[in-house]
Design a protein around this motif. Structure first.
Motif, short mmCIF file in Angstrom:
data_model
loop_
_atom_site.label_atom_id
_atom_site.label_comp_id
_atom_site.label_asym_id
_atom_site.label_seq_id
_atom_site.Cartn_x
_atom_site.Cartn_y
_atom_site.Cartn_z
N GLY A 62 0.81 -1.22 0.00
CA GLY A 62 0.00 0.00 0.00
C GLY A 62 0.84 1.26 0.00
N GLU A 63 1.96 1.23 0.74
CA GLU A 63 2.86 2.39 0.76
C GLU A 63 3.48 2.63 -0.62
OE1 GLU A 63 5.58 1.30 3.80
OE2 GLU A 63 4.28 1.99 5.46
N PHE A 64 3.88 1.54 -1.29
CA PHE A 64 4.41 1.68 -2.64
C PHE A 64 3.34 2.21 -3.59
CE2 PHE A 64 7.91 -1.49 -1.65
CZ PHE A 64 8.95 -0.59 -1.90
N GLN A 65 2.10 1.77 -3.41
CA GLN A 65 1.02 2.26 -4.28
C GLN A 65 0.82 3.76 -4.11
OE1 GLN A 65 -2.01 -0.71 -3.00
NE2 GLN A 65 -2.30 -1.11 -5.19
N ASP A 66 0.81 4.21 -2.86
CA ASP A 66 0.66 5.65 -2.60
C ASP A 66 1.83 6.44 -3.19
OD1 ASP A 66 -1.67 5.11 -1.24
OD2 ASP A 66 -0.73 5.14 0.75
N GLN A 67 3.05 5.92 -2.99
CA GLN A 67 4.23 6.59 -3.49
C GLN A 67 4.24 6.64 -5.02
OE1 GLN A 67 8.19 5.74 -1.72
NE2 GLN A 67 8.79 5.10 -3.79
N ASN A 68 3.84 5.54 -5.64
CA ASN A 68 3.83 5.49 -7.10
C ASN A 68 2.79 6.41 -7.69
OD1 ASN A 68 5.88 3.66 -6.96
ND2 ASN A 68 4.72 1.91 -7.67
N GLY A 69 1.70 6.64 -6.94
CA GLY A 69 0.71 7.61 -7.40
C GLY A 69 1.31 9.01 -7.49
N LEU A 70 2.12 9.36 -6.51
CA LEU A 70 2.79 10.67 -6.53
C LEU A 70 3.83 10.73 -7.65
CD1 LEU A 70 3.34 11.21 -2.68
CD2 LEU A 70 1.59 12.26 -4.14
N ILE A 71 4.58 9.63 -7.83
CA ILE A 71 5.58 9.59 -8.89
C ILE A 71 4.91 9.75 -10.25
CG2 ILE A 71 7.29 8.14 -10.05
CD1 ILE A 71 7.86 6.86 -7.30
N ALA A 72 3.79 9.05 -10.45
CA ALA A 72 3.07 9.14 -11.73
C ALA A 72 2.60 10.57 -11.99
CB ALA A 72 1.89 8.18 -11.72
N ASP A 73 2.08 11.24 -10.94
CA ASP A 73 1.64 12.63 -11.10
C ASP A 73 2.81 13.54 -11.47
OD1 ASP A 73 -0.96 11.95 -10.55
OD2 ASP A 73 -0.89 12.58 -8.46
N ARG A 74 3.94 13.30 -10.81
CA ARG A 74 5.12 14.13 -11.09
C ARG A 74 5.61 13.92 -12.52
NH1 ARG A 74 8.12 12.60 -7.09
NH2 ARG A 74 9.67 11.34 -8.17
N LEU A 75 5.62 12.68 -12.96
CA LEU A 75 6.05 12.39 -14.33
C LEU A 75 5.09 13.00 -15.35
CD1 LEU A 75 7.19 8.67 -14.00
CD2 LEU A 75 8.65 10.67 -14.31
N THR A 76 3.80 13.00 -15.04
CA THR A 76 2.82 13.62 -15.93
C THR A 76 3.07 15.11 -16.05
OG1 THR A 76 1.14 11.95 -15.42
CG2 THR A 76 0.36 14.04 -16.29
N THR A 77 3.39 15.76 -14.92
CA THR A 77 3.69 17.19 -14.93
C THR A 77 4.97 17.46 -15.73
OG1 THR A 77 2.66 17.44 -12.75
CG2 THR A 77 4.10 19.22 -13.48
N LEU A 173 10.15 2.06 -7.03
CA LEU A 173 8.77 1.74 -7.38
C LEU A 173 8.23 0.55 -6.59
CD1 LEU A 173 8.95 2.15 -11.26
CD2 LEU A 173 8.57 3.89 -9.50
N ASP A 174 9.10 -0.41 -6.31
CA ASP A 174 8.76 -1.53 -5.43
C ASP A 174 10.07 -2.07 -4.86
OD1 ASP A 174 9.92 -3.10 -7.42
OD2 ASP A 174 8.03 -3.81 -8.21
N ASP A 175 10.01 -3.22 -4.22
CA ASP A 175 11.22 -3.74 -3.57
C ASP A 175 12.33 -4.05 -4.55
OD1 ASP A 175 10.38 -3.70 -0.87
OD2 ASP A 175 9.09 -5.41 -1.24
N ALA A 176 11.98 -4.25 -5.82
CA ALA A 176 12.99 -4.68 -6.79
C ALA A 176 13.24 -3.67 -7.92
CB ALA A 176 12.58 -6.02 -7.40
N THR A 177 12.47 -2.60 -7.98
CA THR A 177 12.54 -1.70 -9.14
C THR A 177 12.79 -0.25 -8.73
OG1 THR A 177 10.92 -3.12 -10.25
CG2 THR A 177 11.38 -0.97 -11.25
N SER A 178 13.85 0.34 -9.29
CA SER A 178 14.14 1.76 -9.10
C SER A 178 14.41 2.39 -10.46
CB SER A 178 15.36 1.97 -8.19
OG SER A 178 15.11 1.48 -6.89
N VAL A 179 13.96 3.62 -10.65
CA VAL A 179 14.19 4.32 -11.91
C VAL A 179 14.62 5.74 -11.61
CG1 VAL A 179 12.56 2.95 -13.27
CG2 VAL A 179 11.76 4.98 -12.08
N THR A 180 15.43 6.31 -12.52
CA THR A 180 15.83 7.70 -12.40
C THR A 180 14.75 8.55 -13.07
OG1 THR A 180 18.18 7.13 -12.44
CG2 THR A 180 17.60 9.41 -12.97
N THR A 181 14.01 9.28 -12.26
CA THR A 181 12.90 10.08 -12.78
C THR A 181 13.23 11.57 -12.86
OG1 THR A 181 11.98 10.23 -10.54
CG2 THR A 181 11.16 8.46 -11.95
N GLY A 182 14.34 11.96 -12.24
CA GLY A 182 14.71 13.37 -12.24
C GLY A 182 15.30 13.83 -13.57
#
Length: 310
Positions: A62-77, A173-182
């Protein structure tokens, strides 16, 4: 000879059965009303460790889901801002091409300034009160140039107009996945501001300003700028495409997390959720047991020796 009617043992047995039936009725009633097999971990003694582990995993998902929601919004912006910068570069090229075709440059400088404003505002976009393209300097506006004149004011060094650092945000993004979004403002806009500086230097030079009918020197200059603006637009579009790839990865991980959350909910439900058909049957059986035990107790009371002697 008087037949013995009851004993303390009979009463004790009947009372014990009555109390047990009442407890079964209460337990079955709780299961029916709450649709749960228990109210706390002690009610699931055999499965308490498994439940604790599953709920811990569920919370983390659930914490990853909440965090990914924010990441998705930031990427959309970020995507919207990058598209605006690319569109501004394309518009500047079109303005130059139109001027060459018409032979007039009456409002060329003003029109290019307007597109510069769009590009700079897009690079200075913020999300949640933090500048997106500033690297680690999230409280500092990453691009300080506001006008074409700023680009040629001494000492005009393009790198000085960018206040971002080199830090690029990495998102887990989860326990096994990280991406450079900056993404950094100077990666987006260095070539763009350099080209605008070149334009403004020419505009302020001996072959300027751009007003009225176009001169041959001005036409030659603008023709030489077109290819560069194509490259600028293409480079910004490539950055936007990379941002889009990250968006797809976030969407994919979000789908997997949602599937995991559903699976965990079902597994937890198999342990904690009551079988309503069974619970209803147990409740009805417990009610009958209470009624029967109460009837037996009443019968024993009415058949006491005192009643017989009255």
């Amino acid at each position: 000879m008087v037949t013995r009617v009851t004993t303390s043992g009979n009463y004790s047995a009947v009372l014990t059965n009555l109390l047990a039936a009442q407890q079964r009725q209460a337990d079955a009633g709780d299961r029916v009303s709450t649709q749960r097999n228990g109210q706390n971990l002690k009610d699931y003694a055999k499965s308490s460790e498994l439940l604790t582990a599953m709920r811990t995993v569920q919370t983390r998902v659930g914490e990853f889901q909440d965090q990914n929601g924010l990441i998705a919004d930031r990427l959309t912006t970020q995507d919207a801002s990058l598209v605006r910068v690319a569109d501004a570069a394309q518009s500047i090229r079109e303005l130059m091409a139109d001027a060459i075709a018409s032979g007039r440059v009456d409002s060329l400088v003003e029109d290019i300034q307007a597109q510069m404003n769009i590009a700079v505002e897009s690079m200075n976009v913020s999300y949640g009160g933090k500048y997106l393209f500033a690297g680690g300097q999230v409280d500092t506006k990453p691009v300080t140039a506001n006008t074409l004149a700023d680009l040629t004011a001494a000492p005009a060094v393009i790198a000085d107009f960018f206040k971002n650092d080199d830090f690029k945000v990495k998102s887990k993004l989860d326990d096994a996945t990280s991406v450079t979004t900056g993404i950094l403002a100077d990666d987006i806009g260095t070539d763009l501001l350099t080209a605008l500086q070149t334009f403004q230097t020419f505009n302020q030079g001996s072959n300027g300003p751009f007003t009225g009918a176009m001169t041959n020197a001005q036409k030659t200059f603008l023709e030489g700028q077109l290819a560069g603006w194509n490259t600028i637009r293409a480079d910004v579009t490539l950055i936007a495409a990379q941002n889009g790839t990250n968006q797809k990865r976030v969407e994919g991980v979000a789908a997997n997390l949602e599937a995991r959350q559903i699976s965990l909910t079902i597994m937890l439900g198999d342990i904690t959720d009551a079988n309503m058909a069974q619970a209803s049957a147990d409740l009805e059986q417990a009610r009958l047991s209470v009624q029967f035990s109460a009837y037996v107790l009443q019968a024993l009371q009415s058949s006491s020796l005192i009643n017989l002697l009255r």
